[in-house]
Scaffold this motif. Structure first.
Motif, short mmCIF file in Angstrom:
data_model
loop_
_atom_site.label_atom_id
_atom_site.label_comp_id
_atom_site.label_asym_id
_atom_site.label_seq_id
_atom_site.Cartn_x
_atom_site.Cartn_y
_atom_site.Cartn_z
N LEU A 152 -6.08 6.94 0.26
CA LEU A 152 -5.00 6.04 0.65
C LEU A 152 -3.79 6.82 1.16
O LEU A 152 -3.16 6.44 2.15
N MET A 153 -3.49 7.92 0.49
CA MET A 153 -2.30 8.68 0.85
C MET A 153 -2.42 9.34 2.23
O MET A 153 -1.45 9.46 2.97
N LEU B 277 0.84 -1.20 0.00
CA LEU B 277 0.00 0.00 0.00
C LEU B 277 0.87 1.25 0.00
O LEU B 277 0.58 2.23 -0.68
N ALA B 278 1.95 1.21 0.77
CA ALA B 278 2.84 2.36 0.81
C ALA B 278 3.43 2.65 -0.56
O ALA B 278 3.54 3.80 -0.98
N GLY C 147 1.19 8.13 -5.72
CA GLY C 147 0.26 9.24 -5.64
C GLY C 147 0.96 10.54 -5.27
O GLY C 147 0.67 11.60 -5.84
N PHE C 148 1.91 10.45 -4.34
CA PHE C 148 2.62 11.67 -3.95
C PHE C 148 3.48 12.19 -5.09
O PHE C 148 3.64 13.40 -5.27
N VAL C 149 4.04 11.26 -5.87
CA VAL C 149 4.82 11.69 -7.02
C VAL C 149 3.93 12.46 -8.00
O VAL C 149 4.26 13.55 -8.47
N LYS D 298 0.35 1.97 8.22
CA LYS D 298 1.19 2.65 9.20
C LYS D 298 1.92 3.81 8.53
O LYS D 298 2.37 3.70 7.40
N TYR D 299 2.03 4.88 9.22
CA TYR D 299 2.80 6.01 8.69
C TYR D 299 3.74 6.49 9.79
O TYR D 299 3.71 7.63 10.20
N GLU D 300 4.53 5.58 10.28
CA GLU D 300 5.45 5.91 11.35
C GLU D 300 6.78 6.34 10.73
O GLU D 300 7.17 5.83 9.69
#
Lengths: 226, 226
Positions: free
Chosen positions: B129-130, B79-80, B86-88, B136-138
């Motif tokens: 999703l982003m 998923l990450a 998406g961020f790109v 997890k977004y640690e």
DNA sequence: CCGTCATGTAGACGACGTCAACTTATCGCG
DNA sequence: CGCGATAAGTTGACGTCGTCTACATGACGG
């Protein structure tokens, strides 16, 4: 049942010992619906929304795994019930800001903003559940969840309408202006609870400065132009 | 560039039909990592993040269910990887607004805001999703996801710094000001993609009016006070 | 040519949500 | 008071999922 694991002695509330029925205590468990919601709220706070399984909640309440289906038609519905409690609480804190500062619209506005931010940080997992994609949020489903959400939103609309009338906030469709103001608050809170502002949270002083800036930005963004 | 989905043949690329090796086709599948990301992006768009299962993606790529573990250490990591794309893309659309209007800071600001909103509405599931709690977004985990996210955020900081220097935007810690501005955009988009603004979306005209109001609110909120 | 390592496969395990069929306790009615 | 209807809770089963372990295969370098 081969062995009954002692699991949770603190579960069922002892089926009416005394003969006089002060409170109905209606059926087998007593009040499973409320017990599930309470356990859910607790577990949500401790472990996040991912941990909210039907079976896990049933375990916490001391009942069998499918018992919740007598009170919630699906896991989604149970999550909706928990989220609903959050909207009720959110509305309460917003109303409190109103009752304490209703005469001063600017103060009311800023305190409502701080209350919203305070709720998001104080009930971060609840906030994520309420506004994240953890359950279906379609119109027609979970109507009481929608009602509670709209009730909380209405307190913001009331604030905007009052502030428009007193000339603090720009004219225009109250819905659109409310959304614009709400967006600022909500965006900050959403980023924070989802850990997208970690470089801020590491620095509590900067965090509180930024939170204040956001509250002021929220007002300045919709303030009546001179 | 897995973002564009030119309709994969949906299965393995046929293990060497002709005897001559026109393209390397290196290993068993060829390029499973990219295939999984591409299938994931497609599935995400069509069915949302809930549908992004490891087994399902493997099925779409035509491999066995545990094959993805050779390229991603867990579902979270997969998923990450998808979110990272998406961020790109988000950074790209923000850079485009910059390149087209860099000389006029107010224009640049407003077009960047519109670009952000356009991305959120155009890639709603990706946006969820982003920024949602789907993985997890640690810090320390999924570092390249963090890098991509920071890269996108940096385009906003650049805009704010430039706008501060030209006197369009208020002075102050660029991070804090950037977050305040970003919050307005992000809150609106987050509410919208999570269906909390359905009464708006039913009315496309009001929606676009509100989106414009939000973009302006975003600027007015941080505009230099006269 | 062969060994090695990256890559892909198969089986198993325990979790989950949900359905169907069953049991049990409570209440309303005659 | 007794009895059936029904609300509430239980048990078993099914299919799904993520992940672990052990195993197979194929490409490449010496």
């Amino acid at each position: 049942m081969p062995f009954k694991t002692p699991r949770k002695p603190a579960a069922r509330p002892a089926p009416r010992k005394g003969r006089r029925k002060a409170v109905p205590e209606p059926y087998h468990h007593g009040n499973l619906r409320e017990a599930l919601l309470a356990a859910g709220i607790q577990l949500l706070k401790e472990q996040g929304a991912e941990a909210l399984g039907l079976r896990e909640l049933a375990r916490q309440a001391g009942v069998s795994r499918t018992a919740p289906y007598r009170h919630f038609e699906s896991r989604d519905a149970l999550l909706a019930g928990i989220a609903e409690q959050g909207f009720v609480k959110l509305r309460e804190v917003l109303l409190e800001a109103r009752h304490q500062h209703e005469s001063d619209h600017e103060r009311w506005f800023l305190e409502a903003a701080r209350a919203y931010i305070g709720f998001a940080f104080g009930y971060a997992e609840h906030f994520k559940l309420m506004f994240g994609g953890y359950m279906k949020y379609e119109p027609g489903q979970h109507t009481s969840l929608h009602d509670a959400g709209n009730g909380a939103f209405q307190t913001l609309v009331d604030l905007i309408v009052a502030s428009q009338e007193s000339g603090l906030v720009m004219k225009g469709d109250p819905m659109a202006v409310s959304i614009a103001a709400w967006s600022t608050l909500h965006g900050f809170c959403s980023l924070a609870v989802h850990k997208r502002l970690d470089f801020l949270v590491e620095n509590p002083e900067l965090l509180s400065k930024t939170a204040d800036l956001v509250a002021r930005t929220c007002l300045e963004g919709v303030r009546a132009r001179k």
